[in-house]
Design an enzyme around this catalytic site. Sequence first.
Site, PDB file in Angstrom:
ATOM      1  N   PRO A  85      -1.368   0.690  -7.289  1.00  0.00           N
ATOM      2  CA  PRO A  85      -0.006   1.204  -7.136  1.00  0.00           C
ATOM      3  C   PRO A  85       0.056   2.719  -7.389  1.00  0.00           C
ATOM      4  O   PRO A  85       0.823   3.428  -6.750  1.00  0.00           O
ATOM      5  CB  PRO A  85       0.788   0.424  -8.196  1.00  0.00           C
ATOM      6  CG  PRO A  85       0.033  -0.868  -8.330  1.00  0.00           C
ATOM      7  CD  PRO A  85      -1.418  -0.526  -8.142  1.00  0.00           C
ATOM      8  N   GLY A  86      -0.806   3.216  -8.273  1.00  0.00           N
ATOM      9  CA  GLY A  86      -0.736   4.649  -8.596  1.00  0.00           C
ATOM     10  C   GLY A  86      -1.887   5.485  -8.055  1.00  0.00           C
ATOM     11  O   GLY A  86      -2.002   6.669  -8.384  1.00  0.00           O
ATOM     12  N   ALA A  87      -2.772   4.884  -7.258  1.00  0.00           N
ATOM     13  CA  ALA A  87      -3.911   5.647  -6.734  1.00  0.00           C
ATOM     14  C   ALA A  87      -4.361   5.071  -5.401  1.00  0.00           C
ATOM     15  O   ALA A  87      -4.833   3.934  -5.326  1.00  0.00           O
ATOM     16  CB  ALA A  87      -5.081   5.624  -7.721  1.00  0.00           C
ATOM     17  N   GLY A  88      -4.195   5.823  -4.335  1.00  0.00           N
ATOM     18  CA  GLY A  88      -4.608   5.376  -3.013  1.00  0.00           C
ATOM     19  C   GLY A  88      -5.745   6.228  -2.512  1.00  0.00           C
ATOM     20  O   GLY A  88      -6.919   5.954  -2.760  1.00  0.00           O
ATOM     21  N   SER A  89      -5.392   7.325  -1.864  1.00  0.00           N
ATOM     22  CA  SER A  89      -6.411   8.235  -1.357  1.00  0.00           C
ATOM     23  C   SER A  89      -7.257   8.810  -2.497  1.00  0.00           C
ATOM     24  O   SER A  89      -8.439   9.099  -2.323  1.00  0.00           O
ATOM     25  CB  SER A  89      -5.743   9.380  -0.595  1.00  0.00           C
ATOM     26  OG  SER A  89      -5.176   8.892   0.604  1.00  0.00           O
ATOM     27  N   GLY A 112      13.736   0.547  28.050  1.00  0.00           N
ATOM     28  CA  GLY A 112      14.394  -0.412  27.166  1.00  0.00           C
ATOM     29  C   GLY A 112      13.569  -1.669  26.938  1.00  0.00           C
ATOM     30  O   GLY A 112      13.569  -2.233  25.842  1.00  0.00           O
ATOM     31  N   PHE A 114      -1.800  -3.417  -1.628  1.00  0.00           N
ATOM     32  CA  PHE A 114      -2.117  -3.334  -0.191  1.00  0.00           C
ATOM     33  C   PHE A 114      -3.492  -3.937   0.091  1.00  0.00           C
ATOM     34  O   PHE A 114      -4.258  -3.411   0.902  1.00  0.00           O
ATOM     35  CB  PHE A 114      -2.069  -1.885   0.310  1.00  0.00           C
ATOM     36  CG  PHE A 114      -0.808  -1.159  -0.059  1.00  0.00           C
ATOM     37  CD1 PHE A 114       0.430  -1.777   0.078  1.00  0.00           C
ATOM     38  CD2 PHE A 114      -0.861   0.138  -0.557  1.00  0.00           C
ATOM     39  CE1 PHE A 114       1.608  -1.113  -0.266  1.00  0.00           C
ATOM     40  CE2 PHE A 114       0.313   0.807  -0.905  1.00  0.00           C
ATOM     41  CZ  PHE A 114       1.530   0.188  -0.765  1.00  0.00           C
ATOM     42  N   GLU A 121     -16.421   0.821   7.619  1.00  0.00           N
ATOM     43  CA  GLU A 121     -15.000   0.474   7.756  1.00  0.00           C
ATOM     44  C   GLU A 121     -14.311   1.443   8.712  1.00  0.00           C
ATOM     45  O   GLU A 121     -13.512   1.045   9.572  1.00  0.00           O
ATOM     46  CB  GLU A 121     -14.335   0.530   6.379  1.00  0.00           C
ATOM     47  CG  GLU A 121     -12.827   0.354   6.423  1.00  0.00           C
ATOM     48  CD  GLU A 121     -12.173   0.405   5.040  1.00  0.00           C
ATOM     49  OE1 GLU A 121     -12.907   0.554   4.030  1.00  0.00           O
ATOM     50  OE2 GLU A 121     -10.941   0.299   4.966  1.00  0.00           O
ATOM     51  N   GLY A 129      -8.691   5.128   4.738  1.00  0.00           N
ATOM     52  CA  GLY A 129      -8.803   6.583   4.593  1.00  0.00           C
ATOM     53  C   GLY A 129      -7.805   7.258   5.520  1.00  0.00           C
ATOM     54  O   GLY A 129      -7.930   7.186   6.737  1.00  0.00           O
TER      55      GLY A 129
END
Lengths: 257, 380
Positions: free
Chosen positions: B130-134, B341, B158, B243, B365
């Site tokens: 929650p507090g660290a992704g990249s 449309g 995620f 990946e 990434g």
Amino acid sequence: MKIGVLIKQVPDTATNIKIAANGAGIDPTGIKYVVSPYDEIAIEEGLKTKEKVGGEVVVVSLGPVRCVEAIRTGLAMGADKGIHIDDAGVVVDSYLTARILASVLEKENFDILFVGKQAADNDCAQVGPMVAEFLGWPQVTVVEKIELNEARSGAVVARRVGGGAKEIYDVSLPAVIAVEKGLNNPRYASLPGIMKAKSKPLTTLKAADLVGGEKARVEVTHYRLPPERPEGRILKGEAEQVVPELVRLLREEAKVI
Amino acid sequence: MGGLPFTEGHEIFRKTVRDFAEKELFPHQKEWEKGKSFPREIFGRAAELGLFGVVYPEELGGSGGDYWYKVVACEEMIRARMAGMVMDLFAHSDIATPVINEIGNEAQKKEFLVPAIKGEKIGALGITEPGAGSDVANISTTAKKEGSDYVINGAKTFITNGTRADFITLAVRTGDKGYQGISLILFPTDTKGFTAMPIKDKLGNHSSDTAELHFENCRIPARYLLGDENAGFIYIMQNFQGERLVGALMANASAQLTVEDAMAYARQREAFGRPLIKLQVWRHRFADLLSQIEASKCLTYHAVDLFNRKEECVAEVSMAKLISCDLANRIAYDCLQIHGGYGYTEEYDVARYSRDVRLLTIGGGASEIMKEIIAKRFGM
């Protein structure tokens, strides 16, 4: 049992076929070739038969060098051996194809031969029956079910005849069985199977050595696309007027009733 | 790099994967996208076809293929037209498990990789928090050594395959702050104190299983440590290359398919008295898009070639991911535009594609991280 499967490599059925500029054939540019879908069913039936009664499955195909990929697909699905008859320098029709195939097959001592009921390119449905004739074997075509007897000396075979009806045959082996959709669900070539297929034996013969003075009896002079389908028509009005008109059109114009 | 390296074997595999995607997966698209899940048996079926062991050694149940077999798998699986489900399968085979093959010991391979290749155990990779992704070096989920165990506390988010993974290749902090204190651990999800909460409301990739994971005093034996303690950061960075290549390959292939769909639409849709495709503005747009896909594909194939030969390829892989994923998004925009449309409805696949494609520049990434990597490689 020694089980033979006759296959043909055809343009992927999703291909948008174009006629070559000179009209002498189809334009091969961008075409992806695959095992004819009915022949996939024939391979599957060969494999299922082997799984049930033991033995080996040999995939046989006559065609240009590219059809080695079709034979490898059969090997990757689980067949044991392949025979490729390279048609370089020989113009074949159904008759000559069947003649050449029969000359190879008669030396192989198969107990049963599976083949698609027709190839998905020319839709002739001739090679299987002619091979049976040249080998002097019984044949059943458009087969949707097959049950070998205990002694493996014959089979009870259901042949689709349309309108939901079927004919049941008691056929002695060896025989040629031309298979129809619905007989089975062909397996895919798994990647482990593809890797194993690389080292399975594949014999190459030359059609030119096997024609034995025979010639094709049909000559294709040129190719033409079918006419484009005309737009659909919608009949407007009350049912009492529209229905007789529809019946008239179906009878007189479409000639389907 | 000369001619393309696809052999007869690659082409047969291509047909297999295409048939699988088109005949067994795509028919369920609406159901699985709406239901936001797909049956677990699909993992078993994919395993049967060899999709999970493409490059892994035969003695582990793999096929020992080169990386071009992987290329084929990526290029054909997108025909299922469900980026979510496809992502789950590849998260298992190309994100969670490669590092086990690279640095796992025999016992770890036997316990995790072999059943993963068979599709019996599903894997996930757990890095993002929650507090660290990249900023991978900044993760805070801890694994404290207690006797012969690790005790894990923290949260991940995620995480693809999060709710049904049987094990997670998990990044944890075993040492000091920063990248030198990170380790990779194989985490069985039946461990006490572990919970997974599905994240159902996503913009796209609806059929994917995405979850937030919580670890509360989860005790696992120290033998599940992958490689050396506190060496996790470098393993993670190496693992990313495969990946990212998968991401780039799928971005290119799905972009190609989307442009082909749009061209088919433009052929039959008329405006101002002729098919859209006869209007120069669209003909030229398509010519542009096709050229850009070809360029992106060539770059990606170049990166694959280096990766396949185990050459240095971090810059090239990052460039391929950057270019292809950005392009795929622009293509989604243009191809939806030409549908007008109708493109804004679920009647055409381009609506689904436009949702799904947005993840490409974020997952595996972010584009900004790709640019950082490339800048560093060029001494900036």
